[in-house]
Design a protein around this motif. Sequence first.
Motif: not given
Length: 470
Positions: A462-470
């Motif tokens: 979930a953190v990595q998914e959030l990271l790629h969206k930013k």
Amino acid sequence: MNKPVHVALWNDCLNIIRDNVAESTYNTWFAPIIPLKFEDKTLVIQVPSQFFYEFLEEKFVDLLRHTLYQVIGEGAKLMYNVMVDRSASATVNLEASNRSTAVRKNNISPAAPRTRIPQAPQAPAIQELDPRLNPDYTFETFIEGNSNKLSRSVAEAVAENPAKTVFNPLFIHGNSGVGKTHLANAIGLRIKERYPEKRVLYVSAHLFQIQYTDSVRNNTTNDFINFYQTIDVLIIDDIQEFAGVVKTQNTFFHIFNHLHQNGKQLILTSDLPPVLLQGMEDRLLTRFKWGMVAELERPSVELRKDILRNKIHRDGLDFPTEVITYIAENVDDSVRDLEGIVISIMAHSTIYNKEIDLDLAQRIVKKVVRSEKKVITIDNILTAVTDYFKIEPKQIHSRSRKREVVQARHFAMFLAKKYTEYSTPKIGKFIGNRNHSTVLHACKTVKHQCEVDKSYRADMEAVQELLHKK
């Protein structure tokens, strides 16, 4: 022509020793010994390594003492000339223990002709060994291209003549997923095929460390070391996992020395070349560079196409040419990613009864593969982690030991090592002003927890998914 005195005396000793040990023991522990000189009742013999010397003194000291008495007489002594660096012909002289000084025994007559001596302790029997190799990782399934041609050629040379080439150790490095494990296994499998009698062992650095820790806890470290010193071809995967673990490094250093000095093959893989490895002792890094340091580069577009075609053919599948081209051009991180995309496309096609076409491939690739165009910084990582855990950025840099803060800090360090080019000391400085050992510990903790804890792994994804969206 008469033989030199030291040679004649040692030959007489060997005649007695041969009568008192098994042939395999004689060939392993006594045949390699070279007599150097004899003076002042001291016989100097050369042995191949420190381990060899220690083993003789531990297991055969009584046999040596009795033999010296019979051949030379009371007061005879042994001196070992130990080979410590075969490449430089460097040796060191070591005295035998007092127990190997020949003294008269009541049950031995000085005139007795080659009396049979009570059986000496035998070298431990070498058990059959499971090499732990993956049978699917062969040279035949390792697709060759310009990015891996040199490494593959060197690997095949090692497999044909283990420890007989200048490529010892063979140190293979490259990004995760480019085929290091596959190539290392292929070497092991080829060696077992050509030389079935050789003891080949593949082991991850992580498992080696666990085994060593268990041996310390169980007081069986000598058994652990003795076992690894019986290996003919030792393959250690992900050697960077030893970083920061000093005792494990020290133990591996002695095992490495023994194997190398005794003409055994070492194959090591790593995410980084020796020059960039952090937290590793200099004496180990020096040895890693003794043989061949070979890089596996990221596969080119053409090689990625060949890998996809091979995978698709092996699985009995049929992908349109434009789908193969699209995947090859947009998935360039690793071979594992390519194979994962093929599996995902097949799963979606089967479950949703959809035709395999470019539209399906594009949707799957966008979901699975991160965009390479975006440069991820430590600031991006800290923002994603603190947003996900709903904590203040300053808490990550604090000394707080709250569970969510510690997990967030570990995530940040792990992601910084994964997505940035910073060294572990730099990452530690940017995240809480910690040292590199703390960063290494955090990375190992995250990797382990992701393997054993589904909830923990879901948080990381979930953190990595959030990271790629930013």
